[in-house]
Design a protein around this motif. Sequence first.
Motif, mmCIF file in Angstrom:
data_model
loop_
_atom_site.group_PDB
_atom_site.id
_atom_site.type_symbol
_atom_site.label_atom_id
_atom_site.label_comp_id
_atom_site.label_asym_id
_atom_site.label_seq_id
_atom_site.Cartn_x
_atom_site.Cartn_y
_atom_site.Cartn_z
ATOM 1 N N UNK A 1 0.807 -1.223 0.000
ATOM 2 C CA UNK A 1 0.000 0.000 0.000
ATOM 3 C C UNK A 1 0.839 1.272 0.000
ATOM 4 N N UNK A 2 2.034 1.225 0.577
ATOM 5 C CA UNK A 2 2.901 2.409 0.566
ATOM 6 C C UNK A 2 3.447 2.716 -0.816
ATOM 7 N N UNK A 3 3.394 1.745 -1.726
ATOM 8 C CA UNK A 3 3.902 1.936 -3.084
ATOM 9 C C UNK A 3 2.802 2.242 -4.100
ATOM 10 N N UNK A 4 1.553 2.236 -3.664
ATOM 11 C CA UNK A 4 0.436 2.486 -4.577
ATOM 12 C C UNK A 4 0.426 3.962 -4.959
ATOM 13 N N UNK A 5 0.283 4.206 -6.254
ATOM 14 C CA UNK A 5 0.160 5.565 -6.772
ATOM 15 C C UNK A 5 -1.270 5.715 -7.270
ATOM 16 N N UNK A 6 -1.963 6.740 -6.779
ATOM 17 C CA UNK A 6 -3.337 6.995 -7.204
ATOM 18 C C UNK A 6 -3.386 8.290 -7.984
ATOM 19 N N UNK A 7 -4.242 8.308 -8.987
ATOM 20 C CA UNK A 7 -4.385 9.477 -9.832
ATOM 21 C C UNK A 7 -5.856 9.628 -10.181
ATOM 22 N N UNK A 8 -6.438 10.747 -9.839
ATOM 23 C CA UNK A 8 -7.826 11.036 -10.190
ATOM 24 C C UNK A 8 -7.782 11.916 -11.430
ATOM 25 N N UNK A 9 -8.491 11.506 -12.471
ATOM 26 C CA UNK A 9 -8.395 12.193 -13.761
ATOM 27 C C UNK A 9 -9.754 12.638 -14.272
#
Length: 107
Positions: A84-92
């Motif tokens: 989970x510390x490596x997850x990258x989230x992007x809202x587009x």
Amino acid sequence: MSREEFINYHRQIHAPLFMSIPESQKYVKKYVLSHPTEIAGFPPPEYDSVTDIYFSSMEDFNAFFSSENYKLKVHPDESNFFRLNDVVSLVCDEKTVVDVIKPSALE
């Protein structure tokens, strides 16, 4: 976990769990799991997967991710196969330029 185990878990365990909560049926318009393949001439993938989740509005997005079912059932499972510390989230805000499906592609 091996790459094969990761993909299997993501597709066969987590995705059905994600879709099992009523909020998925109510708010999610499209849910896509992509797992990169290594192809000669391209750099190795930096990520194990890309997950696209489409909503009609930010209100639906917020309602889904703040729901008790997501928080208590789906989110805890993410740590079973994601770091989970490596997850990258992007809202587009997506802009479709072309969307053509040829009839032969549907056969």
